[in-house]
Write a protein that holds these residues in place. Structure first.
Motif, PDB file in Angstrom:
ATOM      1  N   ARG A  59      33.110  42.075  25.481  1.00 58.70           N
ATOM      2  CA  ARG A  59      34.180  41.174  25.618  1.00 58.70           C
ATOM      3  C   ARG A  59      35.314  41.289  24.466  1.00 58.70           C
ATOM      4  NH1 ARG A  59      33.621  36.445  22.685  1.00 58.70           N
ATOM      5  NH2 ARG A  59      31.715  36.071  22.067  1.00 58.70           N
ATOM      6  N   ILE A 133      35.153  34.420  29.508  1.00 56.36           N
ATOM      7  CA  ILE A 133      35.581  34.785  30.629  1.00 56.36           C
ATOM      8  C   ILE A 133      37.112  35.087  30.925  1.00 56.36           C
ATOM      9  CG2 ILE A 133      35.415  34.533  33.329  1.00 56.36           C
ATOM     10  CD1 ILE A 133      32.699  33.596  32.853  1.00 56.36           C
ATOM     11  N   ASP A 134      37.825  33.789  30.486  1.00 57.58           N
ATOM     12  CA  ASP A 134      39.236  33.787  30.612  1.00 57.58           C
ATOM     13  C   ASP A 134      39.935  34.833  29.714  1.00 57.58           C
ATOM     14  OD1 ASP A 134      38.980  31.584  32.251  1.00 57.58           O
ATOM     15  OD2 ASP A 134      39.541  30.177  30.973  1.00 57.58           O
ATOM     16  N   CYS A 136      38.371  37.565  28.897  1.00 58.72           N
ATOM     17  CA  CYS A 136      38.428  38.925  29.684  1.00 58.72           C
ATOM     18  C   CYS A 136      39.470  39.059  30.692  1.00 58.72           C
ATOM     19  CB  CYS A 136      36.791  39.088  30.387  1.00 58.72           C
ATOM     20  SG  CYS A 136      35.299  39.229  29.497  1.00 58.72           S
ATOM     21  N   ALA A 137      39.956  38.213  31.366  1.00 58.67           N
ATOM     22  CA  ALA A 137      40.925  38.443  32.175  1.00 58.67           C
ATOM     23  C   ALA A 137      42.215  38.645  31.424  1.00 58.67           C
ATOM     24  CB  ALA A 137      40.924  37.253  33.183  1.00 58.67           C
ATOM     25  N   VAL A 144      33.599  40.809  34.947  1.00 55.12           N
ATOM     26  CA  VAL A 144      32.539  40.502  33.996  1.00 55.12           C
ATOM     27  C   VAL A 144      31.343  40.793  34.621  1.00 55.12           C
ATOM     28  CG1 VAL A 144      34.129  38.767  32.885  1.00 55.12           C
ATOM     29  CG2 VAL A 144      32.653  37.833  34.749  1.00 55.12           C
ATOM     30  N   ARG A 174      34.483  30.282  37.738  1.00 51.09           N
ATOM     31  CA  ARG A 174      35.396  30.538  36.680  1.00 51.09           C
ATOM     32  C   ARG A 174      36.003  31.840  36.759  1.00 51.09           C
ATOM     33  NH1 ARG A 174      35.800  27.294  32.318  1.00 51.09           N
ATOM     34  NH2 ARG A 174      37.633  27.776  30.857  1.00 51.09           N
ATOM     35  N   ALA A 175      34.977  32.871  37.054  1.00 49.03           N
ATOM     36  CA  ALA A 175      35.468  34.255  36.889  1.00 49.03           C
ATOM     37  C   ALA A 175      36.688  34.346  38.179  1.00 49.03           C
ATOM     38  CB  ALA A 175      34.521  35.310  37.260  1.00 49.03           C
ATOM     39  N   HIS A 176      36.123  33.859  39.257  1.00 45.06           N
ATOM     40  CA  HIS A 176      37.170  34.040  40.591  1.00 45.06           C
ATOM     41  C   HIS A 176      38.422  33.525  40.422  1.00 45.06           C
ATOM     42  CE1 HIS A 176      33.014  35.107  43.130  1.00 45.06           C
ATOM     43  NE2 HIS A 176      33.541  36.200  42.453  1.00 45.06           N
ATOM     44  N   LEU A 180      38.944  37.767  38.573  1.00 48.94           N
ATOM     45  CA  LEU A 180      37.712  38.700  38.050  1.00 48.94           C
ATOM     46  C   LEU A 180      36.795  38.504  39.029  1.00 48.94           C
ATOM     47  CD1 LEU A 180      37.436  38.067  34.342  1.00 48.94           C
ATOM     48  CD2 LEU A 180      38.841  39.560  35.140  1.00 48.94           C
ATOM     49  N   ILE A 182      32.604  39.569  39.503  1.00 52.35           N
ATOM     50  CA  ILE A 182      31.519  39.126  38.710  1.00 52.35           C
ATOM     51  C   ILE A 182      30.242  39.631  39.137  1.00 52.35           C
ATOM     52  CG2 ILE A 182      31.008  36.832  39.727  1.00 52.35           C
ATOM     53  CD1 ILE A 182      30.264  35.809  36.991  1.00 52.35           C
TER      54      ILE A 182
END
Length: 266
Positions: A59, A133-134, A136-137, A144, A174-176, A180, A182
């Protein structure tokens, strides 16, 4: 099982588990290309070889333009080199021994264990891991992978599979939410709980060594991305799972140009 039969099983599994996410943004989430050439670069990013379609990087690294990029996030343990920060700022979110000292993973002695044993702990951890995670986006990754999902299995007196699944689901949401996909990392026993975790694909280490590859294809079809660290296991995997992405890497995941770098793909 013949190759033809295996391919039929994979296709059936993929159709059964397709589009399991219930998030409103799921339709816009891009999944990694099945059987795309894979490179696993957690030891530091470098120019991928020709034929690479999917690359995984830490990351803190940058994605590779033009490829499908998976962002590595250690979601259940601390990263090497970050322990002091956790001790200083989030000691209460670490798992503790009976004497009050933070628990260290015996397999990875430079990693502390995150305490996912209660809803309150998970909520506070989500605030931290969710920001990663945010990030990464924001950096341009498409997905992720959340490492150490199986940490609970090494500390059964303090953590449970249910704890892991609950936190995994929160991380998936959170990813979706930020577009993103996962990936489930290892933890073959939890593939059957994919409907609860809402993971989209799997990143698996050494499933040919531990005879776990079929467990992952049963849940994720051909969207299984395999890293092997032993040449014999890699070659066997390439022969038996021609429909999957499999890469051979050195155990330290060294960057190209270093003396310990090893790499091959099917």
């Amino acid at each position: 099982m013949s190759v033809g039969t295996r391919l039929a099983v994979v296709a059936l599994a993929a159709s059964m588990f397709a589009c399991t996410s219930t998030d409103d943004d799921a339709a816009t989430i891009a999944l990694p290309p099945p059987n795309g050439g894979l490179d696993y670069q957690l030891g530091g990013g470098y120019e991928p070889t020709s034929g690479t379609a999917v690359v995984a990087r830490d990351r803190t690294d940058a994605p590779d333009p033009g490829l499908y990029n998976i962002c590595y996030v250690n979601g259940f343990q601390t990263q090497p080199g970050e322990g002091a920060m956790w001790i200083a700022e989030h000691r209460d979110l670490l798992l503790h021994n009976s004497d009050g000292t933070p628990v260290i993973d015996p397999e990875w002695p430079d990693e502390y264990i995150l305490d996912t044993s209660s809803a309150e702990q998970r909520e506070q951890l989500l605030a931290i891991v969710g920001e990663w995670i945010d990030g990464c986006a924001e950096s341009g990754f498409q997905a992720v992978e959340i490492d150490n999902l199986d940490t609970y299995s090494r500390f059964p007196a303090s953590l449970s599979a249910d704890d892991a699944v609950e936190f995994a689901r929160a991380l998936a949401e959170r990813a979706h939410a930020v577009g993103l996909a996962i990936g489930q990392k290892n933890a073959a026993d939890l593939v059957v709980r994919r409907g609860e975790t809402d993971f989209d694909f799997a990143v698996v280490e050494q499933c040919n060594v531990y005879d776990e590859c079929d467990q992952f294809t049963a849940g994720y079809g051909d969207q299984v991305y395999i890293i092997e660290y032993e040449r014999e296991a890699f070659e066997r995997g390439c022969a038996e799972y021609a429909e999957l992405s499999i890469v051979f890497r050195d155990l330290g995941l060294s960057a190209r140009g270093t003396s310990t770098y090893e790499y091959d793909q099917c």
